[in-house]
Write a protein that holds these residues in place. Structure first.
Motif, mmCIF file in Angstrom:
data_model
loop_
_atom_site.group_PDB
_atom_site.id
_atom_site.type_symbol
_atom_site.label_atom_id
_atom_site.label_comp_id
_atom_site.label_asym_id
_atom_site.label_seq_id
_atom_site.Cartn_x
_atom_site.Cartn_y
_atom_site.Cartn_z
ATOM 1 N N ILE A 60 45.620 -52.259 3.464
ATOM 2 C CA ILE A 60 45.503 -53.666 3.837
ATOM 3 C C ILE A 60 46.492 -54.586 3.116
ATOM 4 C CG2 ILE A 60 43.731 -54.239 2.123
ATOM 5 C CD1 ILE A 60 43.935 -55.443 5.828
ATOM 6 N N GLU B 55 50.031 -56.436 2.090
ATOM 7 C CA GLU B 55 51.220 -56.819 2.853
ATOM 8 C C GLU B 55 52.309 -55.753 2.762
ATOM 9 O OE1 GLU B 55 52.858 -60.633 2.047
ATOM 10 O OE2 GLU B 55 50.941 -61.685 2.236
ATOM 11 N N LEU C 198 51.501 -52.705 4.978
ATOM 12 C CA LEU C 198 51.554 -53.037 6.401
ATOM 13 C C LEU C 198 53.006 -53.182 6.858
ATOM 14 C CD1 LEU C 198 48.609 -55.602 6.668
ATOM 15 C CD2 LEU C 198 48.645 -53.258 7.541
ATOM 16 N N TYR D 176 49.996 -57.331 16.196
ATOM 17 C CA TYR D 176 48.546 -57.171 16.382
ATOM 18 C C TYR D 176 48.082 -58.015 17.572
ATOM 19 C CZ TYR D 176 43.539 -57.223 15.245
ATOM 20 O OH TYR D 176 42.174 -57.109 15.298
ATOM 21 N N PHE E 38 48.693 -50.904 14.974
ATOM 22 C CA PHE E 38 48.289 -51.962 14.044
ATOM 23 C C PHE E 38 46.929 -52.555 14.401
ATOM 24 C CE2 PHE E 38 52.496 -51.623 12.353
ATOM 25 C CZ PHE E 38 52.273 -51.864 11.005
ATOM 26 N N GLN F 225 44.959 -50.001 12.510
ATOM 27 C CA GLN F 225 45.220 -50.020 11.076
ATOM 28 C C GLN F 225 44.651 -51.270 10.403
ATOM 29 O OE1 GLN F 225 46.408 -47.588 9.387
ATOM 30 N NE2 GLN F 225 46.753 -48.508 7.372
ATOM 31 N N ILE F 226 44.873 -52.430 10.985
ATOM 32 C CA ILE F 226 44.391 -53.668 10.368
ATOM 33 C C ILE F 226 42.870 -53.751 10.450
ATOM 34 C CG2 ILE F 226 44.382 -56.187 10.544
ATOM 35 C CD1 ILE F 226 47.334 -56.086 11.222
ATOM 36 N N LEU G 258 47.711 -63.008 5.384
ATOM 37 C CA LEU G 258 47.133 -62.287 6.516
ATOM 38 C C LEU G 258 45.958 -63.048 7.115
ATOM 39 C CD1 LEU G 258 47.361 -59.513 8.018
ATOM 40 C CD2 LEU G 258 45.609 -58.669 6.462
ATOM 41 N N PHE H 245 41.012 -62.412 11.918
ATOM 42 C CA PHE H 245 40.842 -61.606 10.704
ATOM 43 C C PHE H 245 39.799 -62.235 9.788
ATOM 44 C CE2 PHE H 245 45.580 -60.341 11.196
ATOM 45 C CZ PHE H 245 45.240 -59.489 12.241
#
Length: 401
Positions: free
Chosen positions: A261, A263, A266, A301, A308, A311-312, A341, A347
């Protein structure tokens, strides 16, 4: 600085100043009741602080006992009595601020890494700070704080980090050029202190401050235990293992939370996809892999990139579990979450919902306030000003420097 020099008197002064910072407007009797100091000692201490121009009276605004006709004189910090300097080093560059004593920014500046040689980081800080000092009266500066990624070795005056960007930093080579004192601490610890000191209306005495940036760090803030921590493992939640078979982290372990998670990870994964897949959505967003940043990742995203999206979502779920697990073993009243993020509303909603879901196993629980902070490039530097205020103005008796 103060008329009385005894350690006990200085501790009392510290308690009074900290209380005034937190209350913003208060009376002598309110301070005395909260600190246990006698009215006579309160009169002496506030007299000293007024003579130093650090506090001022702002009028008779609070009535005393009902029907007495008497009113209490309110006291407040004299924010214009001086200045605080804050500097943060991070992966985006060097950020400088000068604030008044209340944390209000007077002037700011920043330098990106591409604009100077990192081997000359000390001379660059000296140069930029001297330019900034032309905008204020240097004689009114109480001190400077420096917020760093990682930890500080007070013996060698250097940063403890495996990142070569910081290997040349040495406080001795900076402080020698200035007449005011310097203090250094972890940047997330500084951010949390900034909330406590400069945002007192909204911050409790005990809270968690999570920062998800290049890495992932948590400040376990407790007003009763202020100080610079000697245990460098505390707060390194990014290196808590969430999957023993996960990716190999730069720390040498597998499956660290930050590999899912942060930066840096990612962006690292996005650049890998750019190079490996001719159909990658990133090829429609940027011309080259080096142009990918966290905003590019968020855009991918939003456009539905399958990797992603997975993943996110997984990273946010793992972060929520980490936060909830921490709440099980920590007595706190609020959680701050700070990340570029989380400028994305989806999010934010995902994370806060998942944290609360993790805590539903206790039906009588009280909800912990979760605040997604508004991301500010200068938050760390402002926090460094709070560090300078604690070290060189308040000097809390528990703050060991």
């Amino acid at each position: 600085m103060y008329k009385k020099k005894s350690d006990v008197y200085s501790q009392h002064v510290s308690s009074v100043l900290e209380f005034i910072y937190r209350k913003q407007k208060t009376s002598r009797i309110e301070i005395a009741n909260a600190t246990g100091l006698t009215p006579a000692l309160m009169t002496e201490i506030t007299g000293d602080l007024k003579s130093q121009n650090l506090i001022v009276e702002i009028g008779d605004e609070i009535s005393n006992a009902p029907g007495s006709g008497r009113k209490r004189k309110l006291l407040t910090l004299n924010a214009s009595a001086g200045y605080l300097i804050g500097i943060e080093l991070n992966m985006r560059g060097i950020f400088f601020v000068i604030t008044d004593l209340s944390g209000k920014v007077i002037t700011e500046a920043h330098e990106t890494f591409s604009s100077y040689d990192v081997n000359n980081i000390n001379s660059e800080i000296v140069l930029q700070l001297n330019l900034l000092l032309k905008k204020v009266d240097p004689s009114k500066i109480f001190g400077a704080g420096i917020a760093i990624p990682g930890h500080f070795d007070y013996d060698s005056q250097t940063i403890i980090s495996n990142n070569p960007l910081w290997k040349a930093f040495n406080l001795k080579e900076i402080s020698v050029y200035f007449p005011f004192p310097f203090i250094v601490n972890n940047n997330v610890e500084c951010m949390s202190l900034g909330e406590y000191l400069f945002q007192a209306k909204n911050s409790p005495d005990k809270f968690l401050f999570y920062h998800i940036g290049h890495g992932l760090f948590c400040s376990f803030f407790n007003a009763e235990q202020l100080g610079i921590k000697n245990n460098y493992y505390i707060g390194e939640v990014g290196h808590t293992v969430v999957d023993i078979n996960g990716p190999l982290c730069e720390c040498g372990k597998r499956g660290c939370l930050q590999t899912y998670i942060s930066e840096s990870w990612l962006i690292k994964n996005a650049r890998f996809l750019f190079h490996q897949s001719s159909s990658s959505i990133f090829r429609s967003l940027v011309d080259n892999a080096e142009a990918i940043d966290i905003d590019t990742v968020i855009k991918a995203y939003e456009l539905g990139d399958p990797y992603f999206n997975t993943q996110i979502d997984l990273g946010i779920r793992l972060l929520s579990v980490s936060v909830a697990n921490t709440l099980i073993i920590q007595d706190i009243d609020k959680i701050y979450l700070n990340s570029r993020l989380f400028r994305h509303d989806s999010f934010q909603n995902q994370l806060t919902t998942l944290i609360q879901e993790q805590l539903n196993f206790i039906p009588t629980k009280r909800n912990i306030e979760i605040e997604i902070t508004q991301f500010d490039d200068y938050r760390g530097a402002i926090g460094a000003c709070a560090l300078a205020s604690f070290a060189f103005l308040i000097k809390n008796k528990h703050f060991d420097i």
